[in-house]
Design an enzyme around this catalytic site. Structure first.
Site, short mmCIF file in Angstrom:
data_model
loop_
_atom_site.label_atom_id
_atom_site.label_comp_id
_atom_site.label_asym_id
_atom_site.label_seq_id
_atom_site.Cartn_x
_atom_site.Cartn_y
_atom_site.Cartn_z
N ASP A 202 -31.53 12.95 -47.20
CA ASP A 202 -31.83 13.24 -45.79
C ASP A 202 -30.57 13.03 -44.95
O ASP A 202 -29.87 12.02 -45.13
CB ASP A 202 -32.93 12.25 -45.36
CG ASP A 202 -33.31 12.31 -43.87
OD1 ASP A 202 -32.86 13.23 -43.18
OD2 ASP A 202 -34.07 11.42 -43.44
N HIS A 376 -36.08 8.72 -39.05
CA HIS A 376 -34.93 9.02 -39.91
C HIS A 376 -33.82 7.99 -39.71
O HIS A 376 -33.60 7.51 -38.61
CB HIS A 376 -34.38 10.41 -39.59
CG HIS A 376 -35.34 11.51 -39.89
ND1 HIS A 376 -35.33 12.20 -41.07
CD2 HIS A 376 -36.38 12.01 -39.17
CE1 HIS A 376 -36.30 13.10 -41.05
NE2 HIS A 376 -36.96 13.00 -39.91
#
Lengths: 560, 560
Positions: A202, A376
């Site tokens: 990610d 995130h």
């Protein structure tokens, strides 16, 4: 040791890694791992149409590459239950018919989706536990826990004879997550110690310095707001953010506030999460939406879907004064516990304006960042992931190009050899062998668009037409011609929509009719196509000159 | 003193204040001040179409209210040269034909605009100086300097027998502006001392704490970047931000970099600013765009229009690799010296991605806020304006509803009586008399849309059609019917665009043809309208059932 070296040298296998989505667009996550005769897929998510895709409901990954390799696919591994990781399953699973693996909550959310598409009989989702090893052909897969903005998220360590690949999925290093299940740093360190060939990580928040704040900082903020508020507190967030909803309910209970859930997705996600034990509360804390007006304002919290101001969502309807059960009262406090996702800034602001007009006090991201944290990891977390897993190769995933590049630059600064970092766009093929890794061409992908019941039947031609129609409208000319002589019978019919207001354009229409009649070549018609083209050509020029607009001109010649 | 009181009591005049734009939308600024037989207008700007206004080029203020009052209008006062304050002049001035007043640079920029519309002979802009008093009927107007993101910006003190109104225009309190002309605090204090009845103040940045940073902090940042950069430095900003461009040129000169201006608006604004003395530099600092490849990369700065990624702008073309003269080289540093304005986040990010793909290092607002400051004052500045002018009434202007409300809340906290604060939406009429101020109804306004050569000819009906066409496309059915018997002649013609890809929809089209034939009632046709409606009705139902789409269905019945 020597033997091992020798064994390794004998490995002739190639591992291919192909993002069919996710890279360069964040959503529509789907990744192919192919080792000789075995393929596994990680995630199968939906994407959002961009602003040029008029009328499109969603975009799904293009699986053309997989069509002649179906017998090689051993399974689909899902990282977590967000739409951009599971949303394309109902469209793609029936064609592939392979087993799906997911953790308990993720499986529950997938099953809701399959049920909506009447697929629950055909497909079965296998529930897995982090730490459990699954053999899928020559792949051995092991899920490891990561923290994200939805519980039960995992990444996967994927081992082949060539080495181990760590696919993180979406993650942050939340050390105090609401579900008390942080990212499994010990497992990641162990993987790093055993040797990681490649890290697929990610990269979405690679532009942000430091660490993303912990999800658990939100609940005290909800409590402060509820303590201060004399009226109702209305909290809107992503309905998949079960930990956030849990915190909103927890804070409400502490201040003696009952809770009403508003919006279909908010209710259905909570039902699944509660059934599976991810959120617990007594029944009497909930108030049915029909009964909220009976509850004293200071004793009520509303948790409302639609934090992105989606049209038709509960919040948007409330802001427009068009919700059946909920209307804004002066004294209401509305808290946006979500940032606008890119592209939704304008509609979110419009909803804030409308709620303010109705008398609510509104707290949103332009005023304070205290009511939302991202799911995130920021720069320091990406570096921590690198540090734990110590991969030979790094492949940033699930970010826009600038974000993947940013992660690559950070990693280079941290000492990773830039030759060992690969930024892949959708369809790029990265090939690993015992000798190294290299980009090896690309597979063709296109946007597969879902519009109503049609999947993939709207392509570039249709979209291009929609764009012209949207900008300039359409003018239809019907001219009747006598087949035997080629003469025009009566007046041409002119129909137009989206061009000019016809009732006020009589003179223009008369001119158009005259022009059409003049454009028909004299004599018996041998080539109808030619006649149509001639009418269109002269009409387009005339209309542009008169209006500086270029409507789509359609001509039908009726021969009698 | 007693006499004054008595005089005051004799005043029977009413002052009306009506925003015809600006409030609730930021752009499209136009404000009407009406005192008895005199009207003055402040600003005449364009607005941007929202995302539902397909194909619209711009929106201009609706001057319906002024149409029967033209003989009362004494002049249009312009605050500064931004498009949302001057952009509608070429459309509205010819109808009103009243004198325009503006400071020198603003007048220069208006003249460029009038020239583009071939109006420079008809209209003359009167150049005024701050401090100069102009009598316009019973209004006395005096411009005062404010600092903003364009030089030569002013606000106006407007005096009538009822009292003085201070109209700020867009402003910040930049104590060290690049043009060395800060907001005239002394004048504002003097006005406050003499007595201000009402303050109409910019409210756009009321959500932001503290003071907006000074424009002059940017130049040292440019210098740091240029010192570090080994290749070309490419700076993009608003082409109207002449002080920013001045700083970019200044920094370039200090590092021996030549400068190329890229983009029509960038060049034309610089020409005006230079002609009028607002920016000075030697001729040999400029490089013609055709010659930039001959210049060593470390000795070149490009200043490029298109910081909002407008389609067709210089920067967007460069990012798409489609600019005639400028292509990105690895090693180029691109600096966004502008934040994306609301609604432009997505295209700006796409341009950043594409520039990164081409090998540039890109600095933009998600990475650092060091290269841009706003031209609008934040909370402390709004409070300073209040403190200096000490108005009896406060009217926040030129902000979204939430921002005007925020300013109102701040002012209330600072001790202004909330009964004396008025939040006005477009068209609301605020009336001042000697006894007080009150909302007094509203005048009707609508969005006047400019599309190509048409001004106001695209209305809600046309826009609604464009929306349907954009989402679902159009299906046109032409059926020929024998007048005498009512029977259908031949096959119906079906033409469609933006619905499905026709070449792959043969079976659907056949079904549609059958359905159309069946929908025509038997027997001689007496009511063609009824036939058309019947076809449309059955076709819409059929298509929705088959596709879950609702294309626009148009039917033409040709009688022979």
């Amino acid at each position: 040791m020597k033997l091992e070296m020798k064994e390794r040298n004998l490995i002739r296998g190639k591992l291919k890694f192909i993002p069919l989505g996710g890279n360069g667009q964040v959503t529509k996550n789907m990744f192919v791992y192919e080792y000789e005769n075995d393929i596994i897929i990680v995630d199968c998510g939906m994407g959002f149409p961009d602003e040029t895709m008029f009328g499109i409901d969603m975009v799904i990954p293009d699986i053309s590459y997989l069509r002649d390799k179906k017998q090689k696919i051993r399974g689909v591994l899902i990282t977590h239950g967000h739409e951009d990781h599971i949303g394309a399953l109902p469209y793609i699973l029936p064609e592939l018919s392979v087993p799906v693996y997911a953790t308990k909550l993720t499986a529950g959310l997938i099953n809701v989706k399959l049920k909506e598409h009447n697929l629950q009989q055909m497909m079965k989702v296998n529930v897995i536990e982090p730490g459990q090893r699954i053999q899928l052909g020559s792949f051995q897969a092991e899920a490891f826990r990561v923290s994200h903005s939805i519980p039960d998220a995992v990444g996967y360590a994927l081992s082949t004879p060539l080495g181990t690949t760590v696919h993180t999925g979406d993650y942050k290093f939340d050390m105090t997550p609401v579900d008390e299940k942080p990212t499994d740093t010990a497992k990641l360190a162990e993987l790093g110690r055993r040797g990681v060939m490649a890290l697929m990580s990610d990269s979405l928040r690679s532009e942000k310095l430091g660490f993303t704040l912990s999800e658990s900082m939100i609940e005290p903020k909800f409590e402060e707001a509820m303590e201060e508020a004399t009226g109702r507190v209305i909290i809107t967030t992503f309905s998949s953010n079960i930990s956030r909803v849990k915190q909103a309910i927890g804070a409400s209970m502490r201040f003696g506030r009952k809770v009403a859930l508003v919006g279909r997705s908010m209710e259905s996600n909570l039902i699944v999460a509660r059934e599976l034990g991810y959120i617990k509360f007594p029944n009497d804390i909930l108030v049915r939406i029909e009964n909220i007006e009976k509850q004293p304002p200071s004793k009520l919290t509303l948790i409302v879907a639609g934090s992105q101001a989606q049209s038709g969502s509960a919040l948007t309807r409330i802001a427009n004064g068009a919700h059946k059960f909920v209307s804004i009262h002066p004294g209401d406090l509305v808290i946006f516990s979500a940032d606008p996702i890119p592209g939704h800034e304008d509609p979110v602001h419009e909803v804030v304006d409308n709620l303010t007009r109705l008398g609510a006090r509104v707290i949103y991201s332009d005023i304070t960042d205290e009511f939302h944290v991202s799911g995130h990891g920021a720069q320091a977390e990406l570096m921590l992931m690198l540090n734990l897993t110590k991969p030979r190769y790094l492949v940033p995933i699930s970010g826009m190009y600038r974000q993947m590049k940013r992660f690559a630059d950070l990693a280079t600064n941290a000492g990773v050899d830039s030759k060992n970092i690969f930024i892949l766009e959708e369809g790029n093929v990265l090939e690993f062998t015992k000798d190294g890794a290299k980009l090896d061409g690309e597979v063709e992908t296109s946007n597969v668009m879902v519009d109503g019941l049609g999947v993939g039947d709207v392509g570039d031609v249709v979209l291009r037409d929609r764009r012209v129609l949207a900008e300039e409208g359409v003018v239809v000319v019907i001219v009747t011609i006598k087949k035997s002589t080629g003469e025009v019978v009566g007046e041409p019919d002119i129909v137009s929509r989206g061009f000019v207001y016809m009732k006020e354009a009589e003179p223009l229409i008369s001119e158009v009719k005259e022009l059409v009649k003049k454009s028909v070549p004299a004599g018996k018609v041998s080539n109808w196509h030619f006649v149509r083209e001639k009418i269109i050509d002269s009409l387009e020029k005339f209309l542009y000159q008169k209006t500086q607009r270029r409507p789509m001109v359609l001509t039908v010649v009726v021969e009698v």
